[in-house]
Enzyme design. Sequence first.
Site, PDB file in Angstrom:
ATOM      1  N   GLY A 198     -27.938  37.775   3.674  1.00 20.55           N
ATOM      2  CA  GLY A 198     -26.571  38.433   3.359  1.00 20.55           C
ATOM      3  C   GLY A 198     -26.406  39.098   1.988  1.00 20.55           C
ATOM      4  N   VAL A 202     -22.242  35.877  -1.814  1.00 21.99           N
ATOM      5  CA  VAL A 202     -22.379  34.724  -1.157  1.00 21.99           C
ATOM      6  C   VAL A 202     -23.520  34.019  -1.271  1.00 21.99           C
ATOM      7  CG1 VAL A 202     -22.279  33.852   1.110  1.00 21.99           C
ATOM      8  CG2 VAL A 202     -20.642  35.689   0.771  1.00 21.99           C
ATOM      9  N   GLU A 220     -32.486  36.422   1.836  1.00 24.81           N
ATOM     10  CA  GLU A 220     -32.952  37.698   2.023  1.00 24.81           C
ATOM     11  C   GLU A 220     -31.560  38.507   1.797  1.00 24.81           C
ATOM     12  OE1 GLU A 220     -35.375  39.163   3.542  1.00 24.81           O
ATOM     13  OE2 GLU A 220     -36.702  37.245   3.856  1.00 24.81           O
ATOM     14  N   CYS A 254     -29.770  46.567   5.655  1.00 30.64           N
ATOM     15  CA  CYS A 254     -30.153  46.344   4.161  1.00 30.64           C
ATOM     16  C   CYS A 254     -31.066  47.157   3.686  1.00 30.64           C
ATOM     17  CB  CYS A 254     -30.430  44.787   4.417  1.00 30.64           C
ATOM     18  SG  CYS A 254     -31.946  44.601   5.289  1.00 30.64           S
TER      19      CYS A 254
HETATM   20  P1  NAD Z   1     -22.196  38.149   3.581  1.00 32.80           P
HETATM   21  O1  NAD Z   1     -22.940  37.633   2.451  1.00 32.80           O
HETATM   22  O2  NAD Z   1     -20.452  38.541   3.361  1.00 32.80           O
HETATM   23  O3  NAD Z   1     -22.065  37.066   4.895  1.00 32.80           O
HETATM   24  C1  NAD Z   1     -23.296  36.580   5.225  1.00 32.80           C
HETATM   25  C2  NAD Z   1     -23.073  35.217   5.695  1.00 32.80           C
HETATM   26  O4  NAD Z   1     -22.299  34.466   4.750  1.00 32.80           O
HETATM   27  C3  NAD Z   1     -21.971  34.959   7.099  1.00 32.80           C
HETATM   28  O5  NAD Z   1     -22.377  34.172   7.988  1.00 32.80           O
HETATM   29  C4  NAD Z   1     -20.834  34.606   6.494  1.00 32.80           C
HETATM   30  O6  NAD Z   1     -20.026  33.917   7.370  1.00 32.80           O
HETATM   31  C5  NAD Z   1     -21.377  33.737   5.238  1.00 32.80           C
HETATM   32  N1  NAD Z   1     -20.432  33.559   4.243  1.00 32.80           N
HETATM   33  C6  NAD Z   1     -19.357  34.388   3.849  1.00 32.80           C
HETATM   34  N2  NAD Z   1     -18.646  34.226   2.913  1.00 32.80           N
HETATM   35  C7  NAD Z   1     -18.984  33.074   2.772  1.00 32.80           C
HETATM   36  C8  NAD Z   1     -18.711  31.702   1.697  1.00 32.80           C
HETATM   37  N3  NAD Z   1     -17.515  31.969   0.650  1.00 32.80           N
HETATM   38  N4  NAD Z   1     -19.283  30.539   1.715  1.00 32.80           N
HETATM   39  C9  NAD Z   1     -20.235  30.379   2.485  1.00 32.80           C
HETATM   40  N5  NAD Z   1     -20.645  31.152   3.270  1.00 32.80           N
HETATM   41  C10 NAD Z   1     -20.141  32.569   3.430  1.00 32.80           C
HETATM   42  O7  NAD Z   1     -22.833  39.429   4.172  1.00 32.80           O
HETATM   43  P2  NAD Z   1     -22.605  40.590   5.067  1.00 32.80           P
HETATM   44  O8  NAD Z   1     -21.331  41.324   4.635  1.00 32.80           O
HETATM   45  O9  NAD Z   1     -22.372  39.821   6.594  1.00 32.80           O
HETATM   46  O10 NAD Z   1     -23.848  41.419   5.110  1.00 32.80           O
HETATM   47  C11 NAD Z   1     -24.183  42.367   4.185  1.00 32.80           C
HETATM   48  C12 NAD Z   1     -25.125  42.043   3.352  1.00 32.80           C
HETATM   49  O11 NAD Z   1     -25.978  41.450   3.717  1.00 32.80           O
HETATM   50  C13 NAD Z   1     -25.337  43.328   2.297  1.00 32.80           C
HETATM   51  O12 NAD Z   1     -25.591  42.983   1.049  1.00 32.80           O
HETATM   52  C14 NAD Z   1     -26.690  43.403   3.125  1.00 32.80           C
HETATM   53  O13 NAD Z   1     -27.572  44.155   2.183  1.00 32.80           O
HETATM   54  C15 NAD Z   1     -27.457  42.175   3.234  1.00 32.80           C
HETATM   55  N6  NAD Z   1     -28.366  41.903   4.239  1.00 32.80           N
HETATM   56  C16 NAD Z   1     -29.584  41.487   3.660  1.00 32.80           C
HETATM   57  C17 NAD Z   1     -30.581  41.620   5.029  1.00 32.80           C
HETATM   58  C18 NAD Z   1     -31.937  41.234   4.477  1.00 32.80           C
HETATM   59  O14 NAD Z   1     -32.965  40.897   5.474  1.00 32.80           O
HETATM   60  N7  NAD Z   1     -32.551  41.028   3.276  1.00 32.80           N
HETATM   61  C19 NAD Z   1     -30.462  42.118   6.225  1.00 32.80           C
HETATM   62  C20 NAD Z   1     -29.132  42.302   6.458  1.00 32.80           C
HETATM   63  C21 NAD Z   1     -28.206  42.512   5.540  1.00 32.80           C
END
Ligand code: NAD
Length: 509
Positions: A198, A202, A220, A254
């Site tokens: 993510g 977070v 990741e 990502c």
């Molecule tokens: P996000 O960080 O908002 O959410 C990811 C997860 O975290 C979700 O399951 C969500 O429920 C949980 N989450 C959200 N807020 C939280 C909190 N306060 N406490 C605990 N858990 C919480 O990410 P997103 O918007 O779903 O995805 C986008 C980001 O992810 C981008 O920055 C992207 O680059 C990154 N990403 C990275 C990869 C990789 O493999 N490196 C792949 C896909 C996306």
Amino acid sequence: MTIPVYTMTAVDEIPVIRERLRRAFRTGKAKPIEYRKQQLLALAYMLQDNDTRFKEAMMADLHRPATEADFLEIKPTITEAKFAYDNVSKWATPESPALSFNWFAMKPTIRKEAKGIVLIISPFNYPVTLLLGPLAGAIAAGNACVMKPSELTPAFSALLAELVPKYLDPEMYVVVNGAVPETTKLLELQWDHILYTGGARVARIVLTAAAQTLSPVTTELGGKSPAFIDPKCDLKVTAKRLMWGKITNAGQTCVAPDYVLVPKDFVDKFVEACIKTLNEFYPQGAEKSGSFARIISPAHFARIKAQLDATKGKIVYGGSTNAEKKFIEPTLVVNVRDDDSLMKEEIFGPVLPIVAVESLDEALEIVNSRDHPLALYAFSKDAAYKAKVFNNTHSGACIANETLIHVGAEGLPFGGIGPSGAGAHTGKYSFDTFTHLRSTLDNPGWLELILGGRYPPYTDKKLASLALLFPALPPRGGSRKWGPWLLAAAAAAAGTGMLLSRRPRFLGA
Ligand code: NAD
């Protein structure tokens, strides 16, 4: 459409689930490789049997075109499960380290053991690949697993909660659905490993919580992945691959190329080729096309639009938006400076800033002054150009003349570096992430002949006998090819001679 209702897991239920998994794990039911293979196959069939339902779910959540769902999610994840199925026996076989004169008699062995109860938290953008891909590694390594998909993909997450207990062992693999309160509860518990995918914001919350329970974490993350453009590239192919990397999933990838660095006098030609490509991709425009996804949520739409509205660059293609439909048109922006609104954070949308540079050195300077990205792309036919870019930058992956598909390349790890993530997964790397390398030795009594010198009372003679166990350094200034061999041979000969001459005393004679 047959999409089940999204229901969040009761917060109170979460510790109970973890305990249930712990009890099942302790029975040792996942130790036999056959059990793991059966679960991996069931995972692959869950995707294959329900291919249409997964595509419907992704259409509902992301307006994801079926081709993208198939090519970038469902098929690669089935392949990932099959790859683990084919290789798990080999991966799980205990290994012996390289032969060592000092240690071989103790039979040093590395056992490949499951870490235990693991947690996978995934984002919205590639719900299948980023949750079920790592799950294949967790299963292959013999773990029990809690999966926490994103609340932003309710159709997918509900479908997963319905299907997992039907296909996989419900005592060992459980979906927990929810948003912040549910994930917060999960993170209060100790896990034998957490794989978090993510954003960075977070990730800080996850890492802080994990520090309290000493749960190991693989992160990741994302960031701004740059693309270097050399005028000596195959321009037509470059424009196609680059635009595809940007518009896939409406830029919510990502490893999407976030911005491009183009020599000043090549910008016009480059833009012309990109526009031609986008017109070929979307002859009636992207909004009317069935081949273009939508932004996941009003909040993400507003974030991208705000970045676009604040740019001091010039929009040369696209730029239209529709808040109600969460639609943002593929957009090219030129005259973008390093301090522009589009260069502040990861765009995660179909907007491509084009930064004009005087030279490759200036482009390298811009990239190296920022966080290490998850991916870095170089488009060129010139080997020296590609080598200069790769050799003078850091990133999770560095890819020439392609975008995105390296994530699925068999045998390559997928992961970031520094702020773009720590650790890696896919294929054997997923297995390794969820595996504990447990060292074992079995020391026979007769080795007291050699190791007896460690016991008190300490004497100089004993110290000298122990010193023989350690290698001598090569000559100052580095080794010559024959140096280490001569030293090793001399040490071995001296050691053997000393042991033989002392043997009766060691034996107490
Ligand atoms: P996000 O960080 O908002 O959410 C990811 C997860 O975290 C979700 O399951 C969500 O429920 C949980 N989450 C959200 N807020 C939280 C909190 N306060 N406490 C605990 N858990 C919480 O990410 P997103 O918007 O779903 O995805 C986008 C980001 O992810 C981008 O920055 C992207 O680059 C990154 N990403 C990275 C990869 C990789 O493999 N490196 C792949 C896909 C996306």
